[in-house]
Motif scaffolding. Structure first.
Motif, PDB file in Angstrom:
ATOM      1  N   PHE A  89      78.842 -73.762 -46.018  1.00  0.00           N
ATOM      2  CA  PHE A  89      78.896 -72.753 -44.978  1.00  0.00           C
ATOM      3  C   PHE A  89      77.555 -72.595 -44.266  1.00  0.00           C
ATOM      4  CE2 PHE A  89      81.927 -71.680 -48.322  1.00  0.00           C
ATOM      5  CZ  PHE A  89      83.103 -71.705 -47.586  1.00  0.00           C
ATOM      6  N   GLU A  90      76.593 -73.457 -44.554  1.00  0.00           N
ATOM      7  CA  GLU A  90      75.345 -73.470 -43.811  1.00  0.00           C
ATOM      8  C   GLU A  90      75.436 -74.477 -42.677  1.00  0.00           C
ATOM      9  OE1 GLU A  90      75.392 -73.518 -47.072  1.00  0.00           O
ATOM     10  OE2 GLU A  90      74.474 -71.604 -47.599  1.00  0.00           O
ATOM     11  N   ARG A  91      74.685 -74.224 -41.637  1.00  0.00           N
ATOM     12  CA  ARG A  91      74.707 -75.139 -40.501  1.00  0.00           C
ATOM     13  C   ARG A  91      74.022 -76.453 -40.863  1.00  0.00           C
ATOM     14  NH1 ARG A  91      72.568 -71.462 -35.619  1.00  0.00           N
ATOM     15  NH2 ARG A  91      71.047 -70.900 -37.205  1.00  0.00           N
ATOM     16  N   ASP A  92      74.486 -77.539 -40.242  1.00  0.00           N
ATOM     17  CA  ASP A  92      73.965 -78.863 -40.564  1.00  0.00           C
ATOM     18  C   ASP A  92      72.564 -79.084 -39.997  1.00  0.00           C
ATOM     19  OD1 ASP A  92      76.250 -79.508 -41.935  1.00  0.00           O
ATOM     20  OD2 ASP A  92      77.241 -80.401 -40.197  1.00  0.00           O
ATOM     21  N   GLU A  93      72.281 -78.508 -38.831  1.00  0.00           N
ATOM     22  CA  GLU A  93      70.979 -78.780 -38.231  1.00  0.00           C
ATOM     23  C   GLU A  93      69.884 -78.032 -38.980  1.00  0.00           C
ATOM     24  OE1 GLU A  93      72.907 -75.455 -35.823  1.00  0.00           O
ATOM     25  OE2 GLU A  93      73.483 -77.397 -36.676  1.00  0.00           O
ATOM     26  N   GLN A  94      68.705 -78.587 -38.953  1.00  0.00           N
ATOM     27  CA  GLN A  94      67.557 -78.021 -39.644  1.00  0.00           C
ATOM     28  C   GLN A  94      66.651 -77.379 -38.621  1.00  0.00           C
ATOM     29  OE1 GLN A  94      65.816 -80.294 -42.927  1.00  0.00           O
ATOM     30  NE2 GLN A  94      63.823 -80.064 -41.945  1.00  0.00           N
ATOM     31  N   ALA A  95      66.542 -76.055 -38.679  1.00  0.00           N
ATOM     32  CA  ALA A  95      65.755 -75.324 -37.681  1.00  0.00           C
ATOM     33  C   ALA A  95      64.280 -75.601 -37.892  1.00  0.00           C
ATOM     34  CB  ALA A  95      66.036 -73.830 -37.791  1.00  0.00           C
ATOM     35  N   GLY A  96      63.583 -75.997 -36.813  1.00  0.00           N
ATOM     36  CA  GLY A  96      62.151 -76.250 -36.909  1.00  0.00           C
ATOM     37  C   GLY A  96      61.338 -74.977 -36.929  1.00  0.00           C
ATOM     38  N   HIS A  97      61.833 -73.927 -36.296  1.00  0.00           N
ATOM     39  CA  HIS A  97      61.140 -72.653 -36.276  1.00  0.00           C
ATOM     40  C   HIS A  97      62.174 -71.547 -36.039  1.00  0.00           C
ATOM     41  CE1 HIS A  97      61.266 -74.012 -32.047  1.00  0.00           C
ATOM     42  NE2 HIS A  97      61.528 -72.743 -31.796  1.00  0.00           N
ATOM     43  N   PHE A  98      61.741 -70.326 -36.222  1.00  0.00           N
ATOM     44  CA  PHE A  98      62.631 -69.177 -36.058  1.00  0.00           C
ATOM     45  C   PHE A  98      61.805 -67.995 -35.584  1.00  0.00           C
ATOM     46  CE2 PHE A  98      63.987 -65.187 -38.105  1.00  0.00           C
ATOM     47  CZ  PHE A  98      65.160 -64.969 -37.410  1.00  0.00           C
ATOM     48  N   LEU A  99      62.352 -67.250 -34.630  1.00  0.00           N
ATOM     49  CA  LEU A  99      61.710 -66.049 -34.110  1.00  0.00           C
ATOM     50  C   LEU A  99      62.755 -64.950 -34.018  1.00  0.00           C
ATOM     51  CD1 LEU A  99      59.139 -64.751 -32.927  1.00  0.00           C
ATOM     52  CD2 LEU A  99      59.917 -65.487 -30.666  1.00  0.00           C
ATOM     53  N   GLY A 100      62.510 -63.831 -34.680  1.00  0.00           N
ATOM     54  CA  GLY A 100      63.452 -62.725 -34.687  1.00  0.00           C
ATOM     55  C   GLY A 100      63.591 -62.074 -33.329  1.00  0.00           C
ATOM     56  N   ASN A 101      64.681 -61.374 -33.134  1.00  0.00           N
ATOM     57  CA  ASN A 101      64.954 -60.704 -31.860  1.00  0.00           C
ATOM     58  C   ASN A 101      63.909 -59.615 -31.589  1.00  0.00           C
ATOM     59  OD1 ASN A 101      67.269 -62.252 -31.467  1.00  0.00           O
ATOM     60  ND2 ASN A 101      68.572 -60.798 -32.555  1.00  0.00           N
ATOM     61  N   GLY A 102      63.486 -59.553 -30.341  1.00  0.00           N
ATOM     62  CA  GLY A 102      62.553 -58.513 -29.922  1.00  0.00           C
ATOM     63  C   GLY A 102      61.091 -58.815 -30.165  1.00  0.00           C
ATOM     64  N   LEU A 103      60.760 -59.948 -30.789  1.00  0.00           N
ATOM     65  CA  LEU A 103      59.361 -60.278 -31.035  1.00  0.00           C
ATOM     66  C   LEU A 103      58.773 -61.027 -29.836  1.00  0.00           C
ATOM     67  CD1 LEU A 103      59.489 -61.421 -34.764  1.00  0.00           C
ATOM     68  CD2 LEU A 103      58.687 -59.239 -33.853  1.00  0.00           C
ATOM     69  N   PRO A 104      57.485 -60.869 -29.569  1.00  0.00           N
ATOM     70  CA  PRO A 104      56.860 -61.574 -28.434  1.00  0.00           C
ATOM     71  C   PRO A 104      56.928 -63.087 -28.610  1.00  0.00           C
ATOM     72  CG  PRO A 104      55.445 -59.806 -29.237  1.00  0.00           C
ATOM     73  CD  PRO A 104      56.548 -59.947 -30.240  1.00  0.00           C
ATOM     74  N   ALA A 105      56.994 -63.792 -27.504  1.00  0.00           N
ATOM     75  CA  ALA A 105      57.099 -65.246 -27.545  1.00  0.00           C
ATOM     76  C   ALA A 105      55.857 -65.881 -28.159  1.00  0.00           C
ATOM     77  CB  ALA A 105      57.332 -65.798 -26.141  1.00  0.00           C
ATOM     78  N   GLY A 106      54.711 -65.202 -28.092  1.00  0.00           N
ATOM     79  CA  GLY A 106      53.481 -65.753 -28.628  1.00  0.00           C
ATOM     80  C   GLY A 106      53.329 -65.589 -30.132  1.00  0.00           C
ATOM     81  N   THR A 107      54.338 -64.999 -30.787  1.00  0.00           N
ATOM     82  CA  THR A 107      54.242 -64.775 -32.232  1.00  0.00           C
ATOM     83  C   THR A 107      54.158 -66.088 -32.995  1.00  0.00           C
ATOM     84  OG1 THR A 107      55.497 -62.707 -32.015  1.00  0.00           O
ATOM     85  CG2 THR A 107      55.354 -63.692 -34.201  1.00  0.00           C
ATOM     86  N   LEU A 108      54.976 -67.071 -32.603  1.00  0.00           N
ATOM     87  CA  LEU A 108      54.960 -68.353 -33.296  1.00  0.00           C
ATOM     88  C   LEU A 108      53.624 -69.065 -33.116  1.00  0.00           C
ATOM     89  CD1 LEU A 108      58.555 -69.684 -32.519  1.00  0.00           C
ATOM     90  CD2 LEU A 108      57.685 -68.826 -34.697  1.00  0.00           C
ATOM     91  N   LYS A 109      53.027 -68.970 -31.932  1.00  0.00           N
ATOM     92  CA  LYS A 109      51.728 -69.607 -31.696  1.00  0.00           C
ATOM     93  C   LYS A 109      50.652 -68.961 -32.559  1.00  0.00           C
ATOM     94  CE  LYS A 109      48.545 -70.820 -27.947  1.00  0.00           C
ATOM     95  NZ  LYS A 109      48.288 -70.719 -26.487  1.00  0.00           N
ATOM     96  N   LYS A 110      50.685 -67.637 -32.668  1.00  0.00           N
ATOM     97  CA  LYS A 110      49.717 -66.941 -33.507  1.00  0.00           C
ATOM     98  C   LYS A 110      49.941 -67.268 -34.988  1.00  0.00           C
ATOM     99  CE  LYS A 110      49.066 -62.607 -32.535  1.00  0.00           C
ATOM    100  NZ  LYS A 110      49.361 -61.196 -32.220  1.00  0.00           N
ATOM    101  N   LEU A 111      51.218 -67.405 -35.377  1.00  0.00           N
ATOM    102  CA  LEU A 111      51.518 -67.730 -36.774  1.00  0.00           C
ATOM    103  C   LEU A 111      51.016 -69.126 -37.129  1.00  0.00           C
ATOM    104  CD1 LEU A 111      52.959 -67.006 -39.440  1.00  0.00           C
ATOM    105  CD2 LEU A 111      55.073 -67.919 -38.438  1.00  0.00           C
ATOM    106  N   ARG A 112      51.251 -70.086 -36.231  1.00  0.00           N
ATOM    107  CA  ARG A 112      50.817 -71.466 -36.475  1.00  0.00           C
ATOM    108  C   ARG A 112      49.290 -71.583 -36.389  1.00  0.00           C
ATOM    109  NH1 ARG A 112      53.850 -73.436 -33.096  1.00  0.00           N
ATOM    110  NH2 ARG A 112      55.611 -74.007 -34.412  1.00  0.00           N
ATOM    111  N   GLY A 113      48.667 -70.731 -35.607  1.00  0.00           N
ATOM    112  CA  GLY A 113      47.215 -70.786 -35.437  1.00  0.00           C
ATOM    113  C   GLY A 113      46.439 -70.055 -36.514  1.00  0.00           C
ATOM    114  N   GLY A 114      47.114 -69.472 -37.494  1.00  0.00           N
ATOM    115  CA  GLY A 114      46.419 -68.809 -38.599  1.00  0.00           C
ATOM    116  C   GLY A 114      46.001 -67.387 -38.308  1.00  0.00           C
TER     117      GLY A 114
END
Length: 209
Positions: A89-114
């Motif tokens: 019942f899990e999806r076949d594709e493997q998500a490379g990243h995930f960002l929750g609803n309502g979070l700024p788009a730059g959150t992933l960049k800040k997370l990857r940048g330490g």
């Protein structure tokens, strides 16, 4: 004329209603006594028993009891079936990243940048999907009191039989965890695609400290 009046008088006497007879109600009978059953059935005799052999067969159970031997099952086979069924019942594709609803788009960049320091690391190498799920749930619960960012190492799944399952399932679990805000793949020096940086909500206990 007199004869006519005399005849009319006779007719009136004939049609005059007669008094109805008085009907008297009969007295109620006295209450009967309760019947004596012992006396009524004193002449009853039990029937002679027929010459039949007693039924010594055991009574069947209320529900069927099927053992593992009845359908060719075993502990090893059951474990193998459960191993194959997990992940249906899990999806076949493997998500490379995930960002929750309502979070700024730059959150992933800040997370990857330490931007948030890694406060704890979980290595799931050598675990099956059941052990991995339990360890991950406990790890996330405890890590929230230490900080926002953790690292989860799930490996590349090269040791799996067939299609790698653990990387896909770990990412699926994280996407649906209520305390996970975002995640992305780690740097190559820290595991690359075999590891994830996970951003968590801080617990109320950690904020009060």
């Amino acid at each position: 004329m007199k004869a006519y009046k005399a005849e009319l008088k006779k007719l009136k006497q004939q049609v005059r209603p007669k008094a109805l007879p008085v009907v008297r109600s009969a007295p109620l009978p006295e209450k009967d006594e309760e019947p004596d059953f012992a006396r009524l059935f004193a002449d009853v005799r039990p029937l002679k028993q027929a010459a039949r052999a007693p039924d010594t067969r055991p009574k069947p159970p209320h529900w069927p009891r099927h053992g593992k031997a009845s359908h060719g099952s075993s502990d090893a086979l059951d474990e193998h079936l459960l191993h194959e069924m997990s992940g249906w019942f899990e999806r076949d594709e493997q998500a490379g990243h995930f960002l929750g609803n309502g979070l700024p788009a730059g959150t992933l960049k800040k997370l990857r940048g330490g931007h948030w320091p890694v406060v704890a690391t979980l290595d799931l190498h050598g675990t099956n999907r059941y052990e991995a799920h339990s360890l991950l749930a406990l790890f996330l619960h405890r890590a929230r009191t230490q900080g926002n960012c953790v690292r989860v190492i799930h490996g590349m799944g090269y040791g799996s039989r067939g299609t790698p399952v653990l990387p896909r399932m770990v990412r699926h679990w994280l996407m649906h965890h209520p305390q996970v805000l975002a995640f992305c793949t780690s740097h190559a020096r820290d595991g690359g695609d075999g590891a994830l940086l996970v951003l968590l909500k801080r617990s109320a206990v950690s904020r009060e400290d």
